[in-house]
Scaffold this motif. Structure first.
Motif, PDB file in Angstrom:
ATOM      1  N   ILE A  48       5.700  -7.403 -52.112  1.00 56.30           N
ATOM      2  CA  ILE A  48       5.035  -8.626 -51.658  1.00 56.30           C
ATOM      3  C   ILE A  48       4.977  -8.666 -50.131  1.00 56.30           C
ATOM      4  O   ILE A  48       3.936  -8.982 -49.545  1.00 56.30           O
ATOM      5  CB  ILE A  48       5.741  -9.871 -52.224  1.00 56.30           C
ATOM      6  CG1 ILE A  48       5.501  -9.953 -53.737  1.00 56.30           C
ATOM      7  CG2 ILE A  48       5.262 -11.147 -51.532  1.00 56.30           C
ATOM      8  CD1 ILE A  48       6.339 -10.993 -54.438  1.00 56.30           C
ATOM      9  N   ALA A  49       6.070  -8.330 -49.462  1.00 61.53           N
ATOM     10  CA  ALA A  49       6.098  -8.342 -47.994  1.00 61.53           C
ATOM     11  C   ALA A  49       5.122  -7.328 -47.408  1.00 61.53           C
ATOM     12  O   ALA A  49       4.411  -7.627 -46.442  1.00 61.53           O
ATOM     13  CB  ALA A  49       7.517  -8.068 -47.489  1.00 61.53           C
ATOM     14  N   LEU A  50       5.051  -6.136 -47.981  1.00 60.22           N
ATOM     15  CA  LEU A  50       4.117  -5.123 -47.486  1.00 60.22           C
ATOM     16  C   LEU A  50       2.670  -5.540 -47.711  1.00 60.22           C
ATOM     17  O   LEU A  50       1.807  -5.300 -46.868  1.00 60.22           O
ATOM     18  CB  LEU A  50       4.384  -3.782 -48.156  1.00 60.22           C
ATOM     19  CG  LEU A  50       5.623  -3.038 -47.668  1.00 60.22           C
ATOM     20  CD1 LEU A  50       5.873  -1.784 -48.513  1.00 60.22           C
ATOM     21  CD2 LEU A  50       5.499  -2.680 -46.206  1.00 60.22           C
ATOM     22  N   THR A  51       2.382  -6.188 -48.835  1.00 59.24           N
ATOM     23  CA  THR A  51       1.026  -6.664 -49.105  1.00 59.24           C
ATOM     24  C   THR A  51       0.616  -7.726 -48.092  1.00 59.24           C
ATOM     25  O   THR A  51      -0.494  -7.685 -47.554  1.00 59.24           O
ATOM     26  CB  THR A  51       0.933  -7.225 -50.539  1.00 59.24           C
ATOM     27  OG1 THR A  51       1.303  -6.194 -51.462  1.00 59.24           O
ATOM     28  CG2 THR A  51      -0.464  -7.713 -50.855  1.00 59.24           C
ATOM     29  N   VAL A  52       1.489  -8.673 -47.810  1.00 67.40           N
ATOM     30  CA  VAL A  52       1.186  -9.729 -46.836  1.00 67.40           C
ATOM     31  C   VAL A  52       1.006  -9.133 -45.440  1.00 67.40           C
ATOM     32  O   VAL A  52       0.072  -9.492 -44.716  1.00 67.40           O
ATOM     33  CB  VAL A  52       2.291 -10.811 -46.853  1.00 67.40           C
ATOM     34  CG1 VAL A  52       2.168 -11.748 -45.670  1.00 67.40           C
ATOM     35  CG2 VAL A  52       2.248 -11.587 -48.157  1.00 67.40           C
ATOM     36  N   ALA A  53       1.866  -8.197 -45.047  1.00 68.69           N
ATOM     37  CA  ALA A  53       1.762  -7.584 -43.724  1.00 68.69           C
ATOM     38  C   ALA A  53       0.465  -6.779 -43.584  1.00 68.69           C
ATOM     39  O   ALA A  53      -0.210  -6.851 -42.553  1.00 68.69           O
ATOM     40  CB  ALA A  53       2.968  -6.683 -43.467  1.00 68.69           C
ATOM     41  N   THR A  54       0.098  -6.045 -44.641  1.00 64.27           N
ATOM     42  CA  THR A  54      -1.136  -5.256 -44.598  1.00 64.27           C
ATOM     43  C   THR A  54      -2.353  -6.160 -44.493  1.00 64.27           C
ATOM     44  O   THR A  54      -3.265  -5.911 -43.699  1.00 64.27           O
ATOM     45  CB  THR A  54      -1.240  -4.352 -45.839  1.00 64.27           C
ATOM     46  OG1 THR A  54      -0.109  -3.486 -45.873  1.00 64.27           O
ATOM     47  CG2 THR A  54      -2.512  -3.517 -45.815  1.00 64.27           C
ATOM     48  N   SER A  56      -2.497  -9.187 -43.303  1.00 65.19           N
ATOM     49  CA  SER A  56      -2.497  -9.824 -41.984  1.00 65.19           C
ATOM     50  C   SER A  56      -3.047  -8.873 -40.920  1.00 65.19           C
ATOM     51  O   SER A  56      -3.852  -9.273 -40.077  1.00 65.19           O
ATOM     52  CB  SER A  56      -1.082 -10.255 -41.624  1.00 65.19           C
ATOM     53  OG  SER A  56      -1.038 -10.779 -40.330  1.00 65.19           O
ATOM     54  N   MET A  57      -2.649  -7.612 -40.962  1.00 64.95           N
ATOM     55  CA  MET A  57      -3.153  -6.635 -39.989  1.00 64.95           C
ATOM     56  C   MET A  57      -4.639  -6.375 -40.208  1.00 64.95           C
ATOM     57  O   MET A  57      -5.393  -6.212 -39.245  1.00 64.95           O
ATOM     58  CB  MET A  57      -2.353  -5.337 -40.092  1.00 64.95           C
ATOM     59  CG  MET A  57      -0.948  -5.488 -39.535  1.00 64.95           C
ATOM     60  SD  MET A  57       0.197  -4.216 -40.008  1.00 64.95           S
ATOM     61  CE  MET A  57      -0.307  -2.804 -39.167  1.00 64.95           C
ATOM     62  N   PHE A  58      -5.082  -6.351 -41.451  1.00 70.67           N
ATOM     63  CA  PHE A  58      -6.491  -6.133 -41.747  1.00 70.67           C
ATOM     64  C   PHE A  58      -7.322  -7.320 -41.266  1.00 70.67           C
ATOM     65  O   PHE A  58      -8.382  -7.148 -40.675  1.00 70.67           O
ATOM     66  CB  PHE A  58      -6.678  -5.924 -43.253  1.00 70.67           C
ATOM     67  CG  PHE A  58      -8.104  -5.773 -43.665  1.00 70.67           C
ATOM     68  CD1 PHE A  58      -8.784  -4.595 -43.429  1.00 70.67           C
ATOM     69  CD2 PHE A  58      -8.767  -6.808 -44.287  1.00 70.67           C
ATOM     70  CE1 PHE A  58     -10.109  -4.445 -43.804  1.00 70.67           C
ATOM     71  CE2 PHE A  58     -10.087  -6.674 -44.669  1.00 70.67           C
ATOM     72  CZ  PHE A  58     -10.756  -5.491 -44.426  1.00 70.67           C
ATOM     73  N   ASP A  59      -6.836  -8.548 -41.501  1.00 73.42           N
ATOM     74  CA  ASP A  59      -7.568  -9.747 -41.095  1.00 73.42           C
ATOM     75  C   ASP A  59      -7.696  -9.843 -39.577  1.00 73.42           C
ATOM     76  O   ASP A  59      -8.708 -10.295 -39.064  1.00 73.42           O
ATOM     77  CB  ASP A  59      -6.862 -10.986 -41.649  1.00 73.42           C
ATOM     78  CG  ASP A  59      -7.613 -12.261 -41.327  1.00 73.42           C
ATOM     79  OD1 ASP A  59      -8.823 -12.326 -41.638  1.00 73.42           O
ATOM     80  OD2 ASP A  59      -7.004 -13.184 -40.759  1.00 73.42           O
ATOM     81  N   ARG A  60      -6.680  -9.410 -38.862  1.00 73.57           N
ATOM     82  CA  ARG A  60      -6.694  -9.487 -37.400  1.00 73.57           C
ATOM     83  C   ARG A  60      -7.234  -8.220 -36.746  1.00 73.57           C
ATOM     84  O   ARG A  60      -7.244  -8.115 -35.523  1.00 73.57           O
ATOM     85  CB  ARG A  60      -5.282  -9.766 -36.899  1.00 73.57           C
ATOM     86  CG  ARG A  60      -4.828 -11.142 -37.317  1.00 73.57           C
ATOM     87  CD  ARG A  60      -3.496 -11.484 -36.703  1.00 73.57           C
ATOM     88  NE  ARG A  60      -3.234 -12.883 -36.914  1.00 73.57           N
ATOM     89  CZ  ARG A  60      -2.292 -13.354 -37.702  1.00 73.57           C
ATOM     90  NH1 ARG A  60      -1.518 -12.540 -38.345  1.00 73.57           N
ATOM     91  NH2 ARG A  60      -2.123 -14.655 -37.844  1.00 73.57           N
ATOM     92  N   ALA A  61      -7.651  -7.244 -37.575  1.00 69.81           N
ATOM     93  CA  ALA A  61      -8.168  -5.956 -37.093  1.00 69.81           C
ATOM     94  C   ALA A  61      -7.166  -5.295 -36.158  1.00 69.81           C
ATOM     95  O   ALA A  61      -7.502  -4.799 -35.090  1.00 69.81           O
ATOM     96  CB  ALA A  61      -9.525  -6.126 -36.420  1.00 69.81           C
ATOM     97  N   ALA A  62      -5.910  -5.301 -36.570  1.00 71.05           N
ATOM     98  CA  ALA A  62      -4.832  -4.783 -35.727  1.00 71.05           C
ATOM     99  C   ALA A  62      -4.547  -3.315 -36.026  1.00 71.05           C
ATOM    100  O   ALA A  62      -4.719  -2.843 -37.140  1.00 71.05           O
ATOM    101  CB  ALA A  62      -3.569  -5.612 -35.945  1.00 71.05           C
ATOM    102  N   ALA A  63      -4.098  -2.602 -34.998  1.00 77.27           N
ATOM    103  CA  ALA A  63      -3.676  -1.213 -35.160  1.00 77.27           C
ATOM    104  C   ALA A  63      -2.361  -1.219 -35.933  1.00 77.27           C
ATOM    105  O   ALA A  63      -1.627  -2.195 -35.888  1.00 77.27           O
ATOM    106  CB  ALA A  63      -3.487  -0.582 -33.787  1.00 77.27           C
ATOM    107  N   PRO A  64      -2.031  -0.246 -36.674  1.00 78.48           N
ATOM    108  CA  PRO A  64      -2.641   1.064 -36.839  1.00 78.48           C
ATOM    109  C   PRO A  64      -3.672   1.126 -37.974  1.00 78.48           C
ATOM    110  O   PRO A  64      -4.270   2.162 -38.189  1.00 78.48           O
ATOM    111  CB  PRO A  64      -1.453   1.955 -37.155  1.00 78.48           C
ATOM    112  CG  PRO A  64      -0.557   1.080 -37.961  1.00 78.48           C
ATOM    113  CD  PRO A  64      -0.723  -0.297 -37.341  1.00 78.48           C
ATOM    114  N   CYS A  90     -11.750  -0.222 -40.331  1.00 78.66           N
ATOM    115  CA  CYS A  90     -10.408  -0.267 -40.916  1.00 78.66           C
ATOM    116  C   CYS A  90     -10.236   0.840 -41.953  1.00 78.66           C
ATOM    117  O   CYS A  90     -11.167   1.151 -42.701  1.00 78.66           O
ATOM    118  CB  CYS A  90     -10.157  -1.610 -41.578  1.00 78.66           C
ATOM    119  SG  CYS A  90     -10.013  -2.955 -40.402  1.00 78.66           S
ATOM    120  N   PHE A  91      -9.047   1.394 -41.992  1.00 81.29           N
ATOM    121  CA  PHE A  91      -8.695   2.458 -42.932  1.00 81.29           C
ATOM    122  C   PHE A  91      -9.632   3.655 -42.805  1.00 81.29           C
ATOM    123  O   PHE A  91      -9.885   4.366 -43.775  1.00 81.29           O
ATOM    124  CB  PHE A  91      -8.689   1.946 -44.380  1.00 81.29           C
ATOM    125  CG  PHE A  91      -7.774   0.793 -44.616  1.00 81.29           C
ATOM    126  CD1 PHE A  91      -6.407   0.970 -44.594  1.00 81.29           C
ATOM    127  CD2 PHE A  91      -8.276  -0.470 -44.851  1.00 81.29           C
ATOM    128  CE1 PHE A  91      -5.545  -0.091 -44.807  1.00 81.29           C
ATOM    129  CE2 PHE A  91      -7.429  -1.529 -45.080  1.00 81.29           C
ATOM    130  CZ  PHE A  91      -6.053  -1.346 -45.050  1.00 81.29           C
TER     131      PHE A  91
END
Length: 154
Positions: A48-54, A56-64, A90-91
């Motif tokens: 669950i934590a990895l899904t939320v973090a991924t 969030s990074m995708f929504d903000r277009a954040a690296a990596p 992304c990806f």
């Protein structure tokens, strides 16, 4: 063949109920959760934590996960919010045009995204209204409002 139990024989607690249907879920009352129960719970929380973090990074277009290049930045009339028009991949996928809003100094949030063929412009109609125009391409995602700001596109 089973031996008969005398009628005056009081039932022993573990004989009184069927061993597979005890209220606490264990055959023996002093049995504890095994390590794999805790490992499963920890593994579920990690997923669950990895899904939320991924996300969030995708929504903000954040690296990596994503590479982004800001094409233009437009500030609100009173300077409360900024809007970035960015080209994002992304990806390692196809490039997309994103409109990302953020409070001054904050992380961006994608409110509108288009495929890579779109030419996108954003401008403020007022402090609470953002107008987005595009030529070509398709709208992929759209949020009509964010933090009290109405978003219109055509």
């Amino acid at each position: 063949m089973t031996t008969p139990v005398p009628a005056d024989h009081p039932p022993v607690p573990h004989e009184a109920i069927e061993p597979h249907h005890v209220p606490h879920g264990y055959v023996h009352p002093k049995e504890h959760h095994h390590w794999y129960w805790y490992a499963g719970l920890a593994g579920g929380c990690l997923v669950i934590a990895l899904t939320v973090a991924t996300w969030s990074m995708f929504d903000r277009a954040a690296a990596p996960l994503c590479s982004s290049e800001v094409d233009s930045t437009v500030g609100a009339p009173q300077g409360t919010y900024d809007v970035d028009v960015a080209t994002v991949s992304c990806f390692g996928g196809a490039q997309r045009q994103r409109i990302m809003m953020h409070a001054n100094g904050g992380a961006g949030h994608t409110v509108v995204s288009f495929d890579g063929a779109a030419r996108v412009q954003a401008r403020w109609a007022s402090e609470s209204e953002l107008l987005v125009t595009h030529k070509g391409g398709k709208v992929l995602t759209f949020e009509p409002a964010w933090h009290g700001i109405r978003i219109h596109y055509r």
